[in-house]
Write a protein that holds these residues in place. Structure first.
Motif, PDB file in Angstrom:
ATOM      1  N   VAL A 281      57.827  36.816  44.932  1.00 27.85           N
ATOM      2  CA  VAL A 281      58.360  36.566  46.265  1.00 27.85           C
ATOM      3  C   VAL A 281      57.298  35.810  47.055  1.00 27.85           C
ATOM      4  O   VAL A 281      56.164  36.268  47.194  1.00 27.85           O
ATOM      5  N   GLY A 282      57.670  34.632  47.538  1.00 24.86           N
ATOM      6  CA  GLY A 282      56.735  33.791  48.273  1.00 24.86           C
ATOM      7  C   GLY A 282      56.146  32.671  47.438  1.00 24.86           C
ATOM      8  O   GLY A 282      55.305  31.916  47.922  1.00 24.86           O
ATOM      9  N   LEU A 283      56.583  32.542  46.192  1.00 21.07           N
ATOM     10  CA  LEU A 283      56.050  31.510  45.307  1.00 21.07           C
ATOM     11  C   LEU A 283      56.689  30.162  45.594  1.00 21.07           C
ATOM     12  O   LEU A 283      57.888  29.974  45.392  1.00 21.07           O
ATOM     13  N   GLY A 284      55.881  29.241  46.075  1.00 15.40           N
ATOM     14  CA  GLY A 284      56.303  27.868  46.294  1.00 15.40           C
ATOM     15  C   GLY A 284      55.592  26.945  45.327  1.00 15.40           C
ATOM     16  O   GLY A 284      54.930  27.385  44.389  1.00 15.40           O
ATOM     17  N   ASP A 285      55.709  25.651  45.570  1.00 14.83           N
ATOM     18  CA  ASP A 285      55.170  24.674  44.628  1.00 14.83           C
ATOM     19  C   ASP A 285      53.780  24.157  44.993  1.00 14.83           C
ATOM     20  O   ASP A 285      53.336  23.143  44.463  1.00 14.83           O
ATOM     21  N   ASP A 286      53.053  24.852  45.854  1.00 18.26           N
ATOM     22  CA  ASP A 286      51.702  24.452  46.233  1.00 18.26           C
ATOM     23  C   ASP A 286      50.699  25.091  45.266  1.00 18.26           C
ATOM     24  O   ASP A 286      50.478  26.302  45.300  1.00 18.26           O
ATOM     25  N   PRO A 287      50.067  24.280  44.393  1.00 21.29           N
ATOM     26  CA  PRO A 287      49.153  24.839  43.393  1.00 21.29           C
ATOM     27  C   PRO A 287      47.886  25.447  43.978  1.00 21.29           C
ATOM     28  O   PRO A 287      47.125  26.100  43.259  1.00 21.29           O
ATOM     29  N   HIS A 288      47.652  25.272  45.261  1.00 27.93           N
ATOM     30  CA  HIS A 288      46.456  25.821  45.897  1.00 27.93           C
ATOM     31  C   HIS A 288      46.693  27.207  46.502  1.00 27.93           C
ATOM     32  O   HIS A 288      45.758  27.825  47.013  1.00 27.93           O
ATOM     33  N   ARG A 289      47.917  27.694  46.441  1.00 25.68           N
ATOM     34  CA  ARG A 289      48.240  29.006  47.003  1.00 25.68           C
ATOM     35  C   ARG A 289      48.017  30.100  45.964  1.00 25.68           C
ATOM     36  O   ARG A 289      48.191  29.896  44.755  1.00 25.68           O
ATOM     37  N   THR A 290      47.659  31.273  46.439  1.00 26.83           N
ATOM     38  CA  THR A 290      47.380  32.395  45.559  1.00 26.83           C
ATOM     39  C   THR A 290      48.582  32.744  44.684  1.00 26.83           C
ATOM     40  O   THR A 290      48.419  33.010  43.488  1.00 26.83           O
ATOM     41  N   ALA A 291      49.771  32.751  45.257  1.00 29.38           N
ATOM     42  CA  ALA A 291      50.959  33.102  44.472  1.00 29.38           C
ATOM     43  C   ALA A 291      51.114  32.158  43.283  1.00 29.38           C
ATOM     44  O   ALA A 291      51.428  32.597  42.172  1.00 29.38           O
ATOM     45  N   TYR A 292      50.890  30.876  43.495  1.00 31.09           N
ATOM     46  CA  TYR A 292      51.006  29.882  42.414  1.00 31.09           C
ATOM     47  C   TYR A 292      49.967  30.175  41.329  1.00 31.09           C
ATOM     48  O   TYR A 292      50.288  30.190  40.137  1.00 31.09           O
ATOM     49  N   GLU A 293      48.731  30.398  41.743  1.00 27.09           N
ATOM     50  CA  GLU A 293      47.662  30.674  40.782  1.00 27.09           C
ATOM     51  C   GLU A 293      47.957  31.923  39.955  1.00 27.09           C
ATOM     52  O   GLU A 293      47.763  31.933  38.737  1.00 27.09           O
ATOM     53  N   GLN A 294      48.406  32.977  40.619  1.00 24.39           N
ATOM     54  CA  GLN A 294      48.701  34.225  39.914  1.00 24.39           C
ATOM     55  C   GLN A 294      49.899  34.067  38.969  1.00 24.39           C
ATOM     56  O   GLN A 294      49.876  34.563  37.844  1.00 24.39           O
ATOM     57  N   ALA A 295      50.936  33.380  39.446  1.00 28.08           N
ATOM     58  CA  ALA A 295      52.111  33.158  38.599  1.00 28.08           C
ATOM     59  C   ALA A 295      51.733  32.337  37.367  1.00 28.08           C
ATOM     60  O   ALA A 295      52.156  32.642  36.244  1.00 28.08           O
TER      61      ALA A 295
ATOM     62  N   TYR B 106      54.127  38.237  47.478  1.00 30.48           N
ATOM     63  CA  TYR B 106      53.116  37.320  48.010  1.00 30.48           C
ATOM     64  C   TYR B 106      53.530  36.827  49.390  1.00 30.48           C
ATOM     65  O   TYR B 106      53.720  35.643  49.639  1.00 30.48           O
ATOM     66  N   ARG B 107      53.679  37.783  50.269  1.00 25.23           N
ATOM     67  CA  ARG B 107      53.984  37.553  51.690  1.00 25.23           C
ATOM     68  C   ARG B 107      52.995  38.368  52.500  1.00 25.23           C
ATOM     69  O   ARG B 107      52.401  39.310  51.988  1.00 25.23           O
ATOM     70  N   ARG B 108      52.864  38.026  53.752  1.00 25.45           N
ATOM     71  CA  ARG B 108      51.987  38.816  54.619  1.00 25.45           C
ATOM     72  C   ARG B 108      52.505  40.254  54.710  1.00 25.45           C
ATOM     73  O   ARG B 108      53.698  40.514  54.550  1.00 25.45           O
ATOM     74  N   SER B 109      51.588  41.151  55.014  1.00 23.78           N
ATOM     75  CA  SER B 109      51.917  42.577  55.047  1.00 23.78           C
ATOM     76  C   SER B 109      53.123  42.893  55.922  1.00 23.78           C
ATOM     77  O   SER B 109      53.939  43.755  55.578  1.00 23.78           O
ATOM     78  N   GLU B 110      53.250  42.214  57.060  1.00 25.37           N
ATOM     79  CA  GLU B 110      54.367  42.529  57.957  1.00 25.37           C
ATOM     80  C   GLU B 110      55.727  42.182  57.351  1.00 25.37           C
ATOM     81  O   GLU B 110      56.763  42.651  57.828  1.00 25.37           O
ATOM     82  N   TYR B 111      55.754  41.388  56.291  1.00 25.01           N
ATOM     83  CA  TYR B 111      57.007  41.032  55.621  1.00 25.01           C
ATOM     84  C   TYR B 111      57.177  41.740  54.277  1.00 25.01           C
ATOM     85  O   TYR B 111      58.210  41.605  53.630  1.00 25.01           O
ATOM     86  N   ALA B 112      56.174  42.470  53.872  1.00 23.96           N
ATOM     87  CA  ALA B 112      56.207  43.104  52.552  1.00 23.96           C
ATOM     88  C   ALA B 112      57.321  44.140  52.434  1.00 23.96           C
ATOM     89  O   ALA B 112      57.962  44.246  51.389  1.00 23.96           O
ATOM     90  N   GLY B 113      57.551  44.898  53.490  1.00 24.03           N
ATOM     91  CA  GLY B 113      58.574  45.944  53.431  1.00 24.03           C
ATOM     92  C   GLY B 113      59.942  45.413  53.088  1.00 24.03           C
ATOM     93  O   GLY B 113      60.678  46.022  52.303  1.00 24.03           O
ATOM     94  N   GLN B 114      60.309  44.282  53.649  1.00 25.60           N
ATOM     95  CA  GLN B 114      61.607  43.680  53.336  1.00 25.60           C
ATOM     96  C   GLN B 114      61.693  43.314  51.857  1.00 25.60           C
ATOM     97  O   GLN B 114      62.699  43.569  51.201  1.00 25.60           O
ATOM     98  N   ALA B 115      60.625  42.723  51.317  1.00 23.62           N
ATOM     99  CA  ALA B 115      60.622  42.347  49.896  1.00 23.62           C
ATOM    100  C   ALA B 115      60.686  43.586  49.004  1.00 23.62           C
ATOM    101  O   ALA B 115      61.393  43.596  47.988  1.00 23.62           O
ATOM    102  N   VAL B 116      59.975  44.635  49.391  1.00 23.54           N
ATOM    103  CA  VAL B 116      60.016  45.880  48.621  1.00 23.54           C
ATOM    104  C   VAL B 116      61.416  46.478  48.655  1.00 23.54           C
ATOM    105  O   VAL B 116      61.946  46.911  47.622  1.00 23.54           O
ATOM    106  N   ASP B 117      62.050  46.481  49.807  1.00 19.20           N
ATOM    107  CA  ASP B 117      63.414  47.007  49.908  1.00 19.20           C
ATOM    108  C   ASP B 117      64.385  46.199  49.048  1.00 19.20           C
ATOM    109  O   ASP B 117      65.283  46.764  48.412  1.00 19.20           O
ATOM    110  N   GLU B 118      64.198  44.887  49.007  1.00 16.88           N
ATOM    111  CA  GLU B 118      65.038  44.045  48.144  1.00 16.88           C
ATOM    112  C   GLU B 118      64.782  44.359  46.671  1.00 16.88           C
ATOM    113  O   GLU B 118      65.720  44.389  45.868  1.00 16.88           O
TER     114      GLU B 118
END
Length: 139
Positions: A24-38, A80-92
């Motif tokens: 969640v939060g994975l876009g196509d920017d190779p410099h972002r943490t989500a991209y690197e981890q994925a 891979y979203r900020r903490s304030e948005y994590a709850g929504q992703a967890v609920d999903e």
């Protein structure tokens, strides 16, 4: 933070036995943490599924705008979203029947993590998959 969210056996199982990770939060920017981890997990044999409102193809995998749109069974949802948005992703993740949620370094929502545990999901929070992989695999 409660150690229930960093159980070594759970981390080992998720890294070793899971097959499909939705990011969640994975876009196509190779410099972002989500991209690197994925990319790292993909290189280690995991199927990755990008989940981002733009629903772009990332790392040669088709993207989806939400977890509800993902047609495959998801073993782990990386949030891979900020903490304030994590709850929504967890609920999903709970709603779609994911097996686990992984909130990486700095993404902390103890109430959401507890909801996931209460729903029967494994939970890892405030841990980096790359670091945990290296600690266990020696690379």
């Amino acid at each position: 933070m409660d150690d229930n969210f960093a159980d070594e056996r759970v981390i080992e199982r998720l890294l070793g036995e899971s097959a499909t990770w939705a990011f969640v939060g994975l876009g196509d920017d190779p410099h972002r943490t989500a991209y690197e981890q994925a990319r790292l997990l993909q290189m280690r044999g995991k199927r990755i599924i990008p989940v981002h409102p733009a629903a772009r193809t990332v790392l040669d995998e088709p993207g989806y705008a939400s977890l509800a749109e993902v047609p495959a069974k998801v073993d782990v949802v990386g949030v891979y979203r900020r903490s304030e948005y994590a709850g929504q992703a967890v609920d999903e993740a709970i709603a779609v029947g994911a097996g686990a949620v992984w909130l990486p370094l700095g993404v902390i929502d103890e109430a959401a993590a507890q909801r996931a545990l209460d729903a029967g999901l494994d939970v890892v929070m405030n841990r980096c998959p790359a670091v945990e992989w290296a600690l266990r695999r020696g690379d």
